[in-house]
Design a protein around this motif. Structure first.
Motif, PDB file in Angstrom:
ATOM      1  N   VAL A   1       9.203  -0.092  -1.025  1.00  0.00           N
ATOM      2  CA  VAL A   1       8.302  -1.190  -0.093  1.00  0.00           C
ATOM      3  C   VAL A   1       7.931  -0.407   1.049  1.00  0.00           C
ATOM      4  CG1 VAL A   1       9.845  -3.063  -0.484  1.00  0.00           C
ATOM      5  CG2 VAL A   1      10.624  -1.585   1.261  1.00  0.00           C
ATOM      6  N   THR A   2       8.035   0.965   1.247  1.00  0.00           N
ATOM      7  CA  THR A   2       7.318   1.709   2.388  1.00  0.00           C
ATOM      8  C   THR A   2       6.639   2.733   1.467  1.00  0.00           C
ATOM      9  OG1 THR A   2       9.054   3.191   2.487  1.00  0.00           O
ATOM     10  CG2 THR A   2       8.889   1.205   4.032  1.00  0.00           C
ATOM     11  N   ALA A   3       5.297   3.184   2.010  1.00  0.00           N
ATOM     12  CA  ALA A   3       4.369   4.279   1.551  1.00  0.00           C
ATOM     13  C   ALA A   3       4.779   5.626   1.895  1.00  0.00           C
ATOM     14  CB  ALA A   3       3.089   3.985   1.801  1.00  0.00           C
ATOM     15  N   SER A   4       4.678   6.542   1.354  1.00  0.00           N
ATOM     16  CA  SER A   4       5.016   7.907   1.659  1.00  0.00           C
ATOM     17  C   SER A   4       3.903   8.334   2.696  1.00  0.00           C
ATOM     18  CB  SER A   4       5.099   8.739   0.479  1.00  0.00           C
ATOM     19  OG  SER A   4       3.833   8.963   0.107  1.00  0.00           O
ATOM     20  N   ALA A   5       4.298   9.399   3.450  1.00  0.00           N
ATOM     21  CA  ALA A   5       3.263  10.084   4.598  1.00  0.00           C
ATOM     22  C   ALA A   5       1.855  10.644   3.702  1.00  0.00           C
ATOM     23  CB  ALA A   5       3.963  11.360   4.987  1.00  0.00           C
TER      24      ALA A   5
ATOM     25  N   ILE B   1       8.551  -6.886  -0.601  1.00  0.00           N
ATOM     26  CA  ILE B   1       9.797  -7.295  -0.993  1.00  0.00           C
ATOM     27  C   ILE B   1       9.625  -8.743  -1.864  1.00  0.00           C
ATOM     28  CG2 ILE B   1      12.001  -8.575  -0.116  1.00  0.00           C
ATOM     29  CD1 ILE B   1      11.827  -6.338   2.200  1.00  0.00           C
ATOM     30  N   ALA B   2       8.698  -9.531  -1.270  1.00  0.00           N
ATOM     31  CA  ALA B   2       8.435 -10.952  -2.112  1.00  0.00           C
ATOM     32  C   ALA B   2       7.972 -10.547  -3.449  1.00  0.00           C
ATOM     33  CB  ALA B   2       7.510 -11.596  -1.330  1.00  0.00           C
ATOM     34  N   ALA B   3       7.252  -9.360  -3.749  1.00  0.00           N
ATOM     35  CA  ALA B   3       6.537  -9.015  -5.134  1.00  0.00           C
ATOM     36  C   ALA B   3       7.673  -8.642  -5.995  1.00  0.00           C
ATOM     37  CB  ALA B   3       5.372  -8.216  -4.658  1.00  0.00           C
ATOM     38  N   LEU B   4       8.446  -7.941  -5.419  1.00  0.00           N
ATOM     39  CA  LEU B   4       9.536  -7.274  -5.914  1.00  0.00           C
ATOM     40  C   LEU B   4      10.712  -8.398  -6.547  1.00  0.00           C
ATOM     41  CD1 LEU B   4      10.383  -3.926  -4.192  1.00  0.00           C
ATOM     42  CD2 LEU B   4       9.658  -4.181  -6.587  1.00  0.00           C
ATOM     43  N   ARG B   5      10.801  -9.406  -5.752  1.00  0.00           N
ATOM     44  CA  ARG B   5      11.675 -10.327  -6.047  1.00  0.00           C
ATOM     45  C   ARG B   5      11.012 -11.119  -6.956  1.00  0.00           C
ATOM     46  NH1 ARG B   5      16.312  -8.694  -4.327  1.00  0.00           N
ATOM     47  NH2 ARG B   5      16.762  -8.423  -2.349  1.00  0.00           N
ATOM     48  N   ALA B   6       9.795 -11.656  -6.985  1.00  0.00           N
ATOM     49  CA  ALA B   6       9.011 -12.447  -7.683  1.00  0.00           C
ATOM     50  C   ALA B   6       8.866 -11.938  -9.203  1.00  0.00           C
ATOM     51  CB  ALA B   6       7.691 -12.727  -7.244  1.00  0.00           C
ATOM     52  N   ALA B   7       8.822 -10.636  -9.345  1.00  0.00           N
ATOM     53  CA  ALA B   7       8.957  -9.994 -10.565  1.00  0.00           C
ATOM     54  C   ALA B   7      10.169  -9.893 -11.243  1.00  0.00           C
ATOM     55  CB  ALA B   7       8.351  -8.626 -10.345  1.00  0.00           C
ATOM     56  N   ASP B   8      11.301 -10.029 -10.626  1.00  0.00           N
ATOM     57  CA  ASP B   8      12.715  -9.910 -10.898  1.00  0.00           C
ATOM     58  C   ASP B   8      13.494 -10.814 -10.066  1.00  0.00           C
ATOM     59  OD1 ASP B   8      14.951  -9.327 -12.801  1.00  0.00           O
ATOM     60  OD2 ASP B   8      15.004  -7.243 -12.022  1.00  0.00           O
ATOM     61  N   PRO B   9      13.373 -12.167 -10.328  1.00  0.00           N
ATOM     62  CA  PRO B   9      14.203 -13.155  -9.380  1.00  0.00           C
ATOM     63  C   PRO B   9      15.615 -12.982  -9.559  1.00  0.00           C
ATOM     64  CG  PRO B   9      12.368 -14.273 -10.858  1.00  0.00           C
ATOM     65  CD  PRO B   9      12.646 -12.893 -11.190  1.00  0.00           C
TER      66      PRO B   9
ATOM     67  N   ASN C   1       5.305  -2.042  14.369  1.00  0.00           N
ATOM     68  CA  ASN C   1       4.105  -2.746  14.035  1.00  0.00           C
ATOM     69  C   ASN C   1       4.206  -3.731  13.175  1.00  0.00           C
ATOM     70  OD1 ASN C   1       1.446  -3.190  12.888  1.00  0.00           O
ATOM     71  ND2 ASN C   1       0.975  -1.405  14.049  1.00  0.00           N
ATOM     72  N   PRO C   2       3.452  -4.990  13.498  1.00  0.00           N
ATOM     73  CA  PRO C   2       3.581  -6.113  12.780  1.00  0.00           C
ATOM     74  C   PRO C   2       3.090  -6.152  11.372  1.00  0.00           C
ATOM     75  CG  PRO C   2       2.588  -6.614  14.924  1.00  0.00           C
ATOM     76  CD  PRO C   2       3.089  -5.121  14.887  1.00  0.00           C
ATOM     77  N   VAL C   3       1.939  -5.253  11.427  1.00  0.00           N
ATOM     78  CA  VAL C   3       1.077  -5.051  10.108  1.00  0.00           C
ATOM     79  C   VAL C   3       2.190  -4.379   9.082  1.00  0.00           C
ATOM     80  CG1 VAL C   3      -0.785  -4.105   9.117  1.00  0.00           C
ATOM     81  CG2 VAL C   3      -1.176  -5.245  11.471  1.00  0.00           C
ATOM     82  N   LEU C   4       2.935  -3.607   9.640  1.00  0.00           N
ATOM     83  CA  LEU C   4       3.630  -2.671   8.518  1.00  0.00           C
ATOM     84  C   LEU C   4       5.000  -3.775   8.289  1.00  0.00           C
ATOM     85  CD1 LEU C   4       4.833  -0.146   7.272  1.00  0.00           C
ATOM     86  CD2 LEU C   4       6.143   0.210   9.156  1.00  0.00           C
ATOM     87  N   LEU C   5       5.454  -4.695   9.154  1.00  0.00           N
ATOM     88  CA  LEU C   5       6.384  -5.500   8.578  1.00  0.00           C
ATOM     89  C   LEU C   5       5.955  -6.591   7.557  1.00  0.00           C
ATOM     90  CD1 LEU C   5       9.346  -6.501   9.296  1.00  0.00           C
ATOM     91  CD2 LEU C   5       8.128  -7.865  11.064  1.00  0.00           C
ATOM     92  N   GLN C   6       4.781  -6.968   7.797  1.00  0.00           N
ATOM     93  CA  GLN C   6       4.076  -7.903   7.016  1.00  0.00           C
ATOM     94  C   GLN C   6       4.072  -7.303   5.523  1.00  0.00           C
ATOM     95  OE1 GLN C   6       0.493  -8.971   8.994  1.00  0.00           O
ATOM     96  NE2 GLN C   6       1.478 -10.432  10.247  1.00  0.00           N
TER      97      GLN C   6
END
Length: 191
Positions: free
Chosen positions: A122-126, A103-111, A92-97
């Motif tokens: 980066v993924t939610a649990s059930a 990922i971008a937020a994690l990289r920005a928080a700790d470059p 699903n493209p929404v999940l990919l986005q």
């Protein structure tokens, strides 16, 4: 006919009392006696006030905190009344986005962090409410948290290891850490 109706009514009332009143009262009473903390919601306290449950994830966004799994509950993160997954499949493209944004937020928080990002960050649990993350997820964030709090990375890693919980029954699941409990301990060290 009256005999059949009477027998049906007696059975209905008996089963209603047994399964709708007696059994729930018995199970609730046993839960309160045998597992009082869990029956009360597994609450965690600070200064005598409840601040969360060890069973429901809490949203943390400041750099000084270990961040938990993303929540799939909308519109409010970690909303127990809206428990459920996103139901988005891997194609699903929404999940990919959403994953790319996380990922971008994690990289920005700790470059400077070049470690691979653990999938649970980066993924939610059930349920969308997972209170725990993998040890890899917690360790990935240790350097950022240490810098933000003025602690050494070794101190943060030691606290992560202290809060580590092993596999269920020694073989089920992965080693993990409760995010809220760990963050409370970090606050006790240096807010």
């Amino acid at each position: 006919m009256k005999t059949l109706l009477r027998a049906s009514l007696v059975l209905f009332l008996s089963l209603t009392l047994l399964t709708g009143v007696a059994y729930p009262l018995l199970v609730t009473g046993l839960g309160q006696v045998l597992f009082p903390a869990q029956a009360a919601g597994s609450l965690l306290f600070r200064d005598g006030r409840p601040i969360g449950s060890s069973l429901i994830g809490q949203p943390f966004g400041a750099a000084r905190y270990i961040w938990g799994r993303p929540s799939a509950t909308a519109p409010t993160p970690n909303n127990a009344q809206a428990s459920g997954g996103s139901n988005l499949g891997p194609s699903n493209p929404v999940l990919l986005q959403a994953v790319e944004a996380r990922i971008a937020a994690l990289r920005a928080a700790d470059p400077g962090n070049t470690l691979p990002i653990p999938v649970d960050l980066v993924t939610a649990s059930a349920s969308g409410l997972d209170p725990e993350i993998s040890l890899a997820g917690a360790r990935y964030q240790a350097a950022r948290v240490a810098r933000a709090r003025g602690l050494s990375e070794a101190e943060v890693l030691a606290l992560i290891d202290q809060h580590a919980r092993g596999r269920w029954f020694g073989f089920l699941g992965e080693p993990r850490v409760n995010v809220l409990a760990l963050n409370l301990t970090l606050d006790g060290r240096r807010p």
